[in-house]
Scaffold this motif. Structure first.
Motif, PDB file in Angstrom:
ATOM      1  N   PRO A 156     -54.285  30.974 114.280  1.00  0.00           N
ATOM      2  CA  PRO A 156     -55.737  30.973 114.489  1.00  0.00           C
ATOM      3  C   PRO A 156     -56.464  30.129 113.438  1.00  0.00           C
ATOM      4  O   PRO A 156     -56.612  30.525 112.288  1.00  0.00           O
ATOM      5  CB  PRO A 156     -56.120  32.455 114.396  1.00  0.00           C
ATOM      6  N   GLN A 157     -56.960  28.967 113.858  1.00  0.00           N
ATOM      7  CA  GLN A 157     -57.528  27.979 112.954  1.00  0.00           C
ATOM      8  C   GLN A 157     -58.991  28.272 112.635  1.00  0.00           C
ATOM      9  O   GLN A 157     -59.680  29.009 113.320  1.00  0.00           O
ATOM     10  CB  GLN A 157     -57.425  26.593 113.580  1.00  0.00           C
ATOM     11  N   VAL A 158     -59.454  27.607 111.567  1.00  0.00           N
ATOM     12  CA  VAL A 158     -60.851  27.611 111.144  1.00  0.00           C
ATOM     13  C   VAL A 158     -61.445  26.255 111.464  1.00  0.00           C
ATOM     14  O   VAL A 158     -60.791  25.221 111.293  1.00  0.00           O
ATOM     15  CB  VAL A 158     -60.959  27.870 109.625  1.00  0.00           C
ATOM     16  N   GLU A 159     -62.697  26.232 111.959  1.00  0.00           N
ATOM     17  CA  GLU A 159     -63.398  24.962 112.082  1.00  0.00           C
ATOM     18  C   GLU A 159     -64.766  25.035 111.414  1.00  0.00           C
ATOM     19  O   GLU A 159     -64.998  24.437 110.383  1.00  0.00           O
ATOM     20  CB  GLU A 159     -63.539  24.511 113.530  1.00  0.00           C
ATOM     21  N   GLY A 160     -65.703  25.784 111.989  1.00  0.00           N
ATOM     22  CA  GLY A 160     -67.053  25.821 111.422  1.00  0.00           C
ATOM     23  C   GLY A 160     -67.069  26.428 110.030  1.00  0.00           C
ATOM     24  O   GLY A 160     -66.535  27.519 109.807  1.00  0.00           O
ATOM     25  N   MET A 161     -67.700  25.715 109.078  1.00  0.00           N
ATOM     26  CA  MET A 161     -67.805  26.205 107.705  1.00  0.00           C
ATOM     27  C   MET A 161     -69.127  25.745 107.102  1.00  0.00           C
ATOM     28  O   MET A 161     -69.652  24.689 107.455  1.00  0.00           O
ATOM     29  CB  MET A 161     -66.655  25.689 106.839  1.00  0.00           C
ATOM     30  N   VAL A 162     -69.643  26.548 106.158  1.00  0.00           N
ATOM     31  CA  VAL A 162     -70.830  26.155 105.407  1.00  0.00           C
ATOM     32  C   VAL A 162     -70.803  26.886 104.069  1.00  0.00           C
ATOM     33  O   VAL A 162     -70.305  28.013 103.976  1.00  0.00           O
ATOM     34  CB  VAL A 162     -72.128  26.480 106.183  1.00  0.00           C
ATOM     35  N   GLN A 207     -63.153  31.601 111.657  1.00  0.00           N
ATOM     36  CA  GLN A 207     -61.798  31.567 112.202  1.00  0.00           C
ATOM     37  C   GLN A 207     -61.940  31.851 113.690  1.00  0.00           C
ATOM     38  O   GLN A 207     -62.297  32.955 114.099  1.00  0.00           O
ATOM     39  CB  GLN A 207     -60.901  32.594 111.505  1.00  0.00           C
ATOM     40  N   GLU A 208     -61.698  30.870 114.514  1.00  0.00           N
ATOM     41  CA  GLU A 208     -62.211  30.816 115.874  1.00  0.00           C
ATOM     42  C   GLU A 208     -61.953  32.066 116.711  1.00  0.00           C
ATOM     43  O   GLU A 208     -62.840  32.539 117.420  1.00  0.00           O
ATOM     44  CB  GLU A 208     -61.659  29.578 116.582  1.00  0.00           C
ATOM     45  N   ASP A 209     -60.743  32.604 116.658  1.00  0.00           N
ATOM     46  CA  ASP A 209     -60.382  33.759 117.488  1.00  0.00           C
ATOM     47  C   ASP A 209     -60.485  35.081 116.740  1.00  0.00           C
ATOM     48  O   ASP A 209     -60.122  36.127 117.289  1.00  0.00           O
ATOM     49  CB  ASP A 209     -58.946  33.612 118.009  1.00  0.00           C
ATOM     50  N   ILE A 210     -60.986  35.032 115.492  1.00  0.00           N
ATOM     51  CA  ILE A 210     -61.016  36.235 114.652  1.00  0.00           C
ATOM     52  C   ILE A 210     -62.452  36.659 114.328  1.00  0.00           C
ATOM     53  O   ILE A 210     -62.871  37.762 114.639  1.00  0.00           O
ATOM     54  CB  ILE A 210     -60.240  36.010 113.331  1.00  0.00           C
ATOM     55  N   ASP A 218     -67.790  39.727 110.131  1.00  0.00           N
ATOM     56  CA  ASP A 218     -67.974  40.101 111.533  1.00  0.00           C
ATOM     57  C   ASP A 218     -66.782  39.608 112.333  1.00  0.00           C
ATOM     58  O   ASP A 218     -66.139  38.624 111.978  1.00  0.00           O
ATOM     59  CB  ASP A 218     -69.266  39.513 112.104  1.00  0.00           C
ATOM     60  N   LYS A 219     -66.511  40.312 113.422  1.00  0.00           N
ATOM     61  CA  LYS A 219     -65.375  40.009 114.273  1.00  0.00           C
ATOM     62  C   LYS A 219     -65.864  39.593 115.650  1.00  0.00           C
ATOM     63  O   LYS A 219     -66.922  40.035 116.107  1.00  0.00           O
ATOM     64  CB  LYS A 219     -64.463  41.239 114.402  1.00  0.00           C
ATOM     65  N   VAL A 220     -65.078  38.767 116.320  1.00  0.00           N
ATOM     66  CA  VAL A 220     -65.395  38.411 117.709  1.00  0.00           C
ATOM     67  C   VAL A 220     -65.129  39.609 118.609  1.00  0.00           C
ATOM     68  O   VAL A 220     -64.373  40.521 118.249  1.00  0.00           O
ATOM     69  CB  VAL A 220     -64.575  37.187 118.180  1.00  0.00           C
ATOM     70  N   HIS A 221     -65.763  39.604 119.796  1.00  0.00           N
ATOM     71  CA  HIS A 221     -65.546  40.678 120.766  1.00  0.00           C
ATOM     72  C   HIS A 221     -64.061  40.873 121.049  1.00  0.00           C
ATOM     73  O   HIS A 221     -63.585  41.997 121.237  1.00  0.00           O
ATOM     74  CB  HIS A 221     -66.223  40.339 122.108  1.00  0.00           C
ATOM     75  N   GLU A 222     -63.327  39.760 121.100  1.00  0.00           N
ATOM     76  CA  GLU A 222     -61.935  39.777 121.575  1.00  0.00           C
ATOM     77  C   GLU A 222     -60.935  40.192 120.498  1.00  0.00           C
ATOM     78  O   GLU A 222     -59.724  40.228 120.763  1.00  0.00           O
ATOM     79  CB  GLU A 222     -61.576  38.393 122.111  1.00  0.00           C
ATOM     80  N   GLU A 228     -67.742  29.119 116.298  1.00  0.00           N
ATOM     81  CA  GLU A 228     -67.637  27.685 116.004  1.00  0.00           C
ATOM     82  C   GLU A 228     -68.595  27.259 114.891  1.00  0.00           C
ATOM     83  O   GLU A 228     -68.473  27.719 113.767  1.00  0.00           O
ATOM     84  CB  GLU A 228     -67.877  26.887 117.287  1.00  0.00           C
ATOM     85  N   GLY A 229     -69.566  26.376 115.218  1.00  0.00           N
ATOM     86  CA  GLY A 229     -70.387  25.780 114.184  1.00  0.00           C
ATOM     87  C   GLY A 229     -71.124  26.794 113.327  1.00  0.00           C
ATOM     88  O   GLY A 229     -71.800  27.687 113.838  1.00  0.00           O
ATOM     89  N   LEU A 230     -70.996  26.680 112.015  1.00  0.00           N
ATOM     90  CA  LEU A 230     -71.733  27.495 111.057  1.00  0.00           C
ATOM     91  C   LEU A 230     -72.681  26.600 110.270  1.00  0.00           C
ATOM     92  O   LEU A 230     -72.322  25.482 109.892  1.00  0.00           O
ATOM     93  CB  LEU A 230     -70.786  28.210 110.090  1.00  0.00           C
ATOM     94  N   THR A 231     -73.890  27.092 110.021  1.00  0.00           N
ATOM     95  CA  THR A 231     -74.871  26.319 109.266  1.00  0.00           C
ATOM     96  C   THR A 231     -75.791  27.275 108.537  1.00  0.00           C
ATOM     97  O   THR A 231     -75.940  28.441 108.929  1.00  0.00           O
ATOM     98  CB  THR A 231     -75.655  25.358 110.182  1.00  0.00           C
ATOM     99  N   LEU A 232     -76.421  26.813 107.460  1.00  0.00           N
ATOM    100  CA  LEU A 232     -77.271  27.640 106.609  1.00  0.00           C
ATOM    101  C   LEU A 232     -78.738  27.321 106.838  1.00  0.00           C
ATOM    102  O   LEU A 232     -79.170  26.181 106.663  1.00  0.00           O
ATOM    103  CB  LEU A 232     -76.918  27.415 105.136  1.00  0.00           C
ATOM    104  N   LEU A 233     -79.503  28.348 107.228  1.00  0.00           N
ATOM    105  CA  LEU A 233     -80.950  28.233 107.359  1.00  0.00           C
ATOM    106  C   LEU A 233     -81.556  28.872 106.114  1.00  0.00           C
ATOM    107  O   LEU A 233     -81.689  30.097 106.021  1.00  0.00           O
ATOM    108  CB  LEU A 233     -81.429  28.938 108.632  1.00  0.00           C
ATOM    109  N   ALA A 234     -81.893  28.036 105.138  1.00  0.00           N
ATOM    110  CA  ALA A 234     -82.412  28.528 103.858  1.00  0.00           C
ATOM    111  C   ALA A 234     -83.930  28.612 103.906  1.00  0.00           C
ATOM    112  O   ALA A 234     -84.600  27.740 104.455  1.00  0.00           O
ATOM    113  CB  ALA A 234     -81.970  27.604 102.728  1.00  0.00           C
ATOM    114  N   GLU A 235     -84.482  29.670 103.302  1.00  0.00           N
ATOM    115  CA  GLU A 235     -85.924  29.833 103.180  1.00  0.00           C
ATOM    116  C   GLU A 235     -86.331  29.708 101.721  1.00  0.00           C
ATOM    117  O   GLU A 235     -85.536  29.966 100.811  1.00  0.00           O
ATOM    118  CB  GLU A 235     -86.361  31.170 103.763  1.00  0.00           C
ATOM    119  N   SER A 236     -87.576  29.323 101.492  1.00  0.00           N
ATOM    120  CA  SER A 236     -88.037  29.000 100.140  1.00  0.00           C
ATOM    121  C   SER A 236     -88.008  30.197  99.197  1.00  0.00           C
ATOM    122  O   SER A 236     -87.890  30.044  97.982  1.00  0.00           O
ATOM    123  CB  SER A 236     -89.459  28.423 100.199  1.00  0.00           C
ATOM    124  N   ASP A 237     -88.086  31.422  99.732  1.00  0.00           N
ATOM    125  CA  ASP A 237     -88.081  32.620  98.892  1.00  0.00           C
ATOM    126  C   ASP A 237     -86.676  33.108  98.576  1.00  0.00           C
ATOM    127  O   ASP A 237     -86.502  34.178  97.984  1.00  0.00           O
ATOM    128  CB  ASP A 237     -88.894  33.727  99.553  1.00  0.00           C
TER     129      ASP A 237
END
Length: 445
Positions: A263-269, A281-284, A301-305, A337-346
């Motif tokens: 089970p590979q990893v792709e999305g990271m931030v 980790q795509e399937d985890i 957090d875990k995927v439904h599957e 999949e894709g992970l990204t960071l939404l940062a706020e000023s506070d």
């Protein structure tokens, strides 16, 4: 599994054993607290929707289209003129694409050719940015890509006003393979895959964290200046996430897949405020760990599957799932999949994750004291008859900063795995541009 990681301060076996123990204990507690029949699985219809404002030209993954397949974006902000900012995105064998804020093509860069006859061609999987890397001539911003085809990183200097286009290749020709020992291993394509960058504020050193296709490993690489204004890297250490998990009922589980694939990893931030890496980790599920790859990873957090048994069919190359034992999560669906960071000023904000299996996006609190709890989610759906939403999203990037008159509240860019209307029988992908204000309103609901 690949050989033991070099320069690893925590042995791989210790990390795996500790992680599995932590995950098992957490799951056992959860299973006692919430019976499987009482778990409410979140559905897409439960979530608010946002619509895109623009989309990039369609890409086609066939010979006529140059085998271009949209995958992962990054947003480069032009501090001097925010309205002239750019989106840099990977197109796999199609190389790189650069777009303006109107989603118009600014520059197209081909992936490098195969090393030799019969060898794998260049294939750009993920992209991220490094700001202010030191060169002999001064500091510059870089776009960094994982070249799965050659098992290397490639680097592009960003200069918005350069006549030939804003990106210039500054990759050291002698840059080493990431995971492969020779070209034969490169051709097996268990190579560089997901990617995130990180600059350590304590040292000023910049790094790339790179995952490996069909394996659970993540490598930390220090980015280094080379002769002639080029950039190279050296491996610092690596870490393997688990591929098998002990379930609360005492059984051992691994996600179903093609024999030999892990089970590979792709999305990271990386969150620069605390130096934490989030990895899908795509399937985890979604992991949190130190960006320097020391300490114990934690599954937030875990995927439904998660925990669902499966049988692989060699003829169809598909998995047939068995009965769900009820040990999975309720918010995200494989693949994550894709992970990204939404940062706020506070200092607040969210880790956004693409829940590819149900075409939604999940938001987790970025603050560690809140244990990265789930804060909500949303869908990116059709805007009108010619502008659709995002399905089976591979990659995403968000920037919470003014970007001129087009996006004064910031921008979210998401990959669309099935652009519609597309090209008939031809696979059609592209990127959708979403006003960040719409996303913030959806998460505040």
């Amino acid at each position: 599994m690949h050989p033991p990681a070099e320069e690893t301060s925590v042995p791989r076996s210790t990390i795996v054993r500790s992680t599995v123990l932590t995950v098992t204990m957490a799951l056992a507690v959860a299973a006692l607290a919430v019976p499987a029949e009482a778990r409410h699985r979140l559905h897409a219809d439960d979530l608010p929707v946002v619509t895109p404002r623009a989309e990039t030209p369609v890409l086609h993954d066939d010979d006529e289209g140059g085998n271009a397949d949209a995958d992962d974006p990054a947003i480069w902000r032009n501090a001097a003129s925010p309205g002239r900012s750019l989106v840099v995105a990977t197109a796999k064998e199609g190389g790189l694409r650069v777009y303006d804020l109107d989603a118009r093509l600014v520059q197209s860069i081909a992936a490098p050719p195969a090393a030799g006859e019969g060898d794998a061609p260049g294939r750009f999987n993920n992209v991220d940015l490094v700001h202010g890397l030191r060169f002999s001539s001064g500091k510059a911003d870089l776009a960094v890509t994982s070249d799965r085809g050659h098992d290397r990183l490639r680097f592009y200097r960003v200069d918005r006003d350069r006549a030939g286009g804003p990106l210039t290749d500054v990759t050291d020709p002698a840059a080493p393979h990431m995971f492969s020992r020779d070209q034969a291993e490169v051709n097996d394509q268990r190579t560089a895959y997901g990617l995130a960058t990180w600059t350590n504020p304590a040292t000023g050193k910049s790094y790339a964290l790179v995952s490996r296709r069909e394996r659970t490993g993540i490598a930390l690489l220090e980015l280094l200046p080379a002769e002639g204004g080029k950039v190279t890297y050296r491996k610092v250490r690596s870490l393997d996430l688990p591929s098998s998990f002990r379930l609360p009922n005492g059984t051992s589980w691994s996600p179903c897949g093609e024999p030999g694939e892990l089970p590979q990893v792709e999305g990271m931030v990386v969150d620069p405020a605390n130096g934490m890496l989030y990895a899908g980790q795509e399937d985890i599920g979604v992991w949190r760990m130190r960006a320097d790859l020391t300490g114990k990873p934690k599954l937030i957090d875990k995927v439904h599957e998660y925990g669902v048994p499966g049988t692989y069919d060699e003829e169809t190359e598909e998995c047939t799932p068995g009965t769900d034992p009820g040990f999975g999560g309720t918010k995200i669906s494989a693949d994550v999949e894709g992970l990204t960071l939404l940062a706020e000023s506070d200092g607040d904000g969210y880790i956004l994750a693409s829940s590819q299996g149900d075409n939604t996006f999940a938001a987790y609190d970025r603050e560690l004291e809140d244990a990265n709890e789930y804060e909500g989610g949303f869908q990116v759906t059709v805007a009108n008859g010619t502008l659709d939403g995002s399905e089976e999203c591979d990659g995403a990037a968000v920037l919470n900063a003014p970007l001129g008159s087009k996006y004064p509240n910031g921008l979210l860019v998401v990959q669309d795995g099935h652009d519609s209307p597309g090209g008939g029988d031809r696979g059609a992908t592209n990127f959708k541009f979403v006003d960040l204000a719409k996303v913030m309103d959806a998460l505040d609901d």
